[in-house]
Design an enzyme around this catalytic site. Sequence first.
Site, PDB file in Angstrom:
ATOM      1  N   HIS A 142       0.850  -1.195   0.000  1.00  0.00           N
ATOM      2  CA  HIS A 142       0.000   0.000   0.000  1.00  0.00           C
ATOM      3  C   HIS A 142       0.883   1.242   0.000  1.00  0.00           C
ATOM      4  CE1 HIS A 142      -3.355   2.632   0.845  1.00  0.00           C
ATOM      5  NE2 HIS A 142      -2.761   3.065   1.954  1.00  0.00           N
ATOM      6  N   LYS A 163      -1.593  10.738   1.279  1.00  0.00           N
ATOM      7  CA  LYS A 163      -0.650  10.280   0.239  1.00  0.00           C
ATOM      8  C   LYS A 163      -1.158  10.625  -1.164  1.00  0.00           C
ATOM      9  CE  LYS A 163      -0.794   5.982   1.551  1.00  0.00           C
ATOM     10  NZ  LYS A 163      -1.725   6.142   2.712  1.00  0.00           N
ATOM     11  N   ARG A 247      15.925  16.781  12.920  1.00  0.00           N
ATOM     12  CA  ARG A 247      15.960  18.156  12.423  1.00  0.00           C
ATOM     13  C   ARG A 247      17.264  18.475  11.704  1.00  0.00           C
ATOM     14  NH1 ARG A 247      13.820  22.300  16.911  1.00  0.00           N
ATOM     15  NH2 ARG A 247      13.971  23.620  15.053  1.00  0.00           N
TER      16      ARG A 247
END
Length: 319
Positions: A142, A163, A247
Amino acid sequence: MASKFTVTLERLIKEFSFEEIYVPDDPASIHISSGDVNRPGLFITGFYDYFDPDRIQIIGRMETAYLSDLEKDVLAERMDKLCSLNVPAIIVTRGLEVFPEMVEAARAHRIPVLRTQDPTSSFMATLIGFLSVELAPRITRHGVLVEVYGEGMLIVGDSGVGKSETAIELVKRGHRLIADDAVEIRRVSSKSLVGSSPENIRHFVELRGIGIINARRLFGMGAVKLTEKIDMVVNLEHWDQSKVYDRMGIDNQYAQILGNKVPSLTIPVKPGRNLAIILEVAAMNNRQKKMGYNAAQELMEKLGMPASSSRDIVNEFDF
């Protein structure tokens, strides 16, 4: 891991426009299971050890020259020995002569004999490449597969995370859709994965609130593509305030698919984030990393901090 796959002789005949010298049955009922091919030079000289009968046998100029110098009875014996091992097919290249003894042996053991006009080496390379794709191990998962700036990007995540909507936004920005909802992934080599869409849902996209659309008809032929190499995996997940997201990008993150490692990212999703732009930047950044440039490492060096502590982390996505 998927089971072993086959390709029919009919598919090969159509793909390579073979001349059918002798085909005993319906080509659609004859299956090829080995992605390797063989030139039986040693075999026809009488060395029978280490011979793999599952491979397609290629007869080129060298084999033809050797066979033409043999006595007729010896030639018939060698051809009968070759065909008796039930090889999938014999293919004669360069439009060379097909010996009557070869056809006779093939008829006796019901072995297909085909001919092509292509040079032997280039034909073998093309055939091996074709078989490596058709017989490759594969899984269906998927997700959504898009091409962004030439990078094949597999977008995965829970249902409803966005998505398909992100894929449509990328298509509107000039990128291309390969598959939505179900992505068929093939391991064509130890380093390459190729994704495509199942034929029955190809070019269709499901958008909640709108329904099913056909991306090819709505956005044009330039908006879709049949297959694409998977260069990176992007996992979209709903933003979790308690989770610490990367980050800096110092560590190299990977997803493991069919035994191959693919660079991966986890992108948190919350209102106000433009995912299409983020994925465009991710594609360009992934390209830079493949070319040897890492912005995070350069920043760390400019700050006088060591960047040698980067790690390879394999994400345990459901592949």
